[in-house]
Write a protein that holds these residues in place. Structure first.
Motif, PDB file in Angstrom:
ATOM      1  N   GLY A 160      41.202  53.480  44.553  1.00 11.99           N
ATOM      2  CA  GLY A 160      41.863  52.317  44.662  1.00 11.99           C
ATOM      3  C   GLY A 160      41.821  51.068  43.376  1.00 11.99           C
ATOM      4  O   GLY A 160      42.112  51.316  42.567  1.00 11.99           O
ATOM      5  N   VAL A 161      40.904  50.238  44.018  1.00  8.35           N
ATOM      6  CA  VAL A 161      40.959  49.126  42.987  1.00  8.35           C
ATOM      7  C   VAL A 161      39.665  49.182  41.916  1.00  8.35           C
ATOM      8  O   VAL A 161      38.545  49.567  42.116  1.00  8.35           O
ATOM      9  CB  VAL A 161      40.591  47.850  43.556  1.00  8.35           C
ATOM     10  CG1 VAL A 161      40.577  46.442  43.008  1.00  8.35           C
ATOM     11  CG2 VAL A 161      41.647  47.665  44.820  1.00  8.35           C
ATOM     12  N   LYS A 186      44.152  52.620  40.690  1.00 10.44           N
ATOM     13  CA  LYS A 186      45.700  52.370  41.337  1.00 10.44           C
ATOM     14  C   LYS A 186      45.880  50.704  41.297  1.00 10.44           C
ATOM     15  O   LYS A 186      47.325  50.395  41.132  1.00 10.44           O
ATOM     16  CB  LYS A 186      45.731  52.834  42.773  1.00 10.44           C
ATOM     17  CG  LYS A 186      45.774  54.114  42.891  1.00 10.44           C
ATOM     18  CD  LYS A 186      45.690  54.726  44.386  1.00 10.44           C
ATOM     19  CE  LYS A 186      45.631  56.230  44.365  1.00 10.44           C
ATOM     20  NZ  LYS A 186      45.635  56.783  46.005  1.00 10.44           N
ATOM     21  N   ASP A 187      44.893  49.972  41.232  1.00  8.07           N
ATOM     22  CA  ASP A 187      45.192  48.706  41.146  1.00  8.07           C
ATOM     23  C   ASP A 187      44.200  47.983  40.108  1.00  8.07           C
ATOM     24  O   ASP A 187      42.770  48.181  40.493  1.00  8.07           O
ATOM     25  CB  ASP A 187      45.100  48.006  42.640  1.00  8.07           C
ATOM     26  CG  ASP A 187      45.246  46.362  42.555  1.00  8.07           C
ATOM     27  OD1 ASP A 187      45.784  45.971  41.530  1.00  8.07           O
ATOM     28  OD2 ASP A 187      45.062  45.769  43.253  1.00  8.07           O
ATOM     29  N   ASN A 197      36.059  52.945  44.215  1.00  4.67           N
ATOM     30  CA  ASN A 197      36.475  51.737  43.943  1.00  4.67           C
ATOM     31  C   ASN A 197      35.295  51.126  42.988  1.00  4.67           C
ATOM     32  O   ASN A 197      34.281  51.549  43.153  1.00  4.67           O
ATOM     33  CB  ASN A 197      36.586  50.533  45.199  1.00  4.67           C
ATOM     34  CG  ASN A 197      37.727  50.927  46.201  1.00  4.67           C
ATOM     35  OD1 ASN A 197      38.840  50.880  45.749  1.00  4.67           O
ATOM     36  ND2 ASN A 197      37.493  51.362  47.169  1.00  4.67           N
ATOM     37  N   THR A 246      42.468  44.884  38.224  1.00  9.64           N
ATOM     38  CA  THR A 246      42.412  43.516  38.040  1.00  9.64           C
ATOM     39  C   THR A 246      41.301  43.061  37.135  1.00  9.64           C
ATOM     40  O   THR A 246      40.388  43.602  36.827  1.00  9.64           O
ATOM     41  CB  THR A 246      42.395  42.843  39.331  1.00  9.64           C
ATOM     42  OG1 THR A 246      40.955  43.179  40.059  1.00  9.64           O
ATOM     43  CG2 THR A 246      43.465  43.115  40.243  1.00  9.64           C
ATOM     44  N   LYS A 299      37.934  46.503  39.316  1.00  7.74           N
ATOM     45  CA  LYS A 299      37.899  44.966  39.106  1.00  7.74           C
ATOM     46  C   LYS A 299      36.923  44.749  38.019  1.00  7.74           C
ATOM     47  O   LYS A 299      35.410  45.285  38.142  1.00  7.74           O
ATOM     48  CB  LYS A 299      37.728  44.324  40.410  1.00  7.74           C
ATOM     49  CG  LYS A 299      38.583  44.108  41.424  1.00  7.74           C
ATOM     50  CD  LYS A 299      38.318  42.846  42.184  1.00  7.74           C
ATOM     51  CE  LYS A 299      37.556  43.452  43.534  1.00  7.74           C
ATOM     52  NZ  LYS A 299      37.372  42.486  44.402  1.00  7.74           N
TER      53      LYS A 299
END
Length: 161
Positions: A136-137, A158-159, A112, A161, A139
């Protein structure tokens, strides 16, 4: 120690393994303004807090560890800025990277990734933020990126933002 043991395969005793792990971060403890930092912390967590690096060319920070946090630091006048390869999480916060002439300002690969409250200025030929969240994320929050040529961001996960 391995040479002194005169054996083909050598496994150091636990106290020697612990000493090696404890001393992996020695470059951070002794670094002065202007020094480049390269650390392979293995499975250790790494925290870089309030480190100022002003160097000519080369890579300013190259960090490998488990969970890596870079906060309140300044990197300027380097060939490449901050490179992080983390097995866990990687966070870059309240950090300024400027005047990077050949590489990426922030290049992070971790499970992450978070880049927050960070300023990136005058990136000549590289990418401002290259972030790859492998599990995962990814940001990017409240962050400014200014590049002369090249891309501002290349963020995957995967995500995102």
């Amino acid at each position: 120690m391995a040479l002194a043991a005169n054996v083909k395969q050598y496994f150091p005793p636990k106290n020697i393994q612990q000493m090696e792990a404890d001393l992996r971060l020695l470059p951070f403890w002794w670094a002065e303004d202007g020094d480049a930092i390269v650390v392979d912390a293995g499975n250790s967590n790494v925290t870089v807090d309030n480190v100022n690096i002003d160097t000519t060319g080369g890579k300013a920070m190259d960090i490998t560890g488990n969970n890596v946090n870079v906060t309140g630091s300044d990197v300027t006048n380097a060939g490449e800025g901050i490179k992080i390869d983390a097995d866990g999480n990687a966070n870059v916060e309240n950090t300024t990277v400027s005047n990077i002439d050949t590489g990426d300002a922030i290049d992070v690969t971790a499970d992450n990734v978070t880049v927050k409250d960070t300023t990136i200025n005058n990136i000549v030929n590289g990418t401002g933020i290259k972030a790859n969240a492998t599990e995962g994320v990814a940001k990017v929050e409240n962050t400014t990126v200014d590049t002369t040529s090249g891309s501002a961001m290349d963020v995957t996960g995967k995500d995102v933002t």
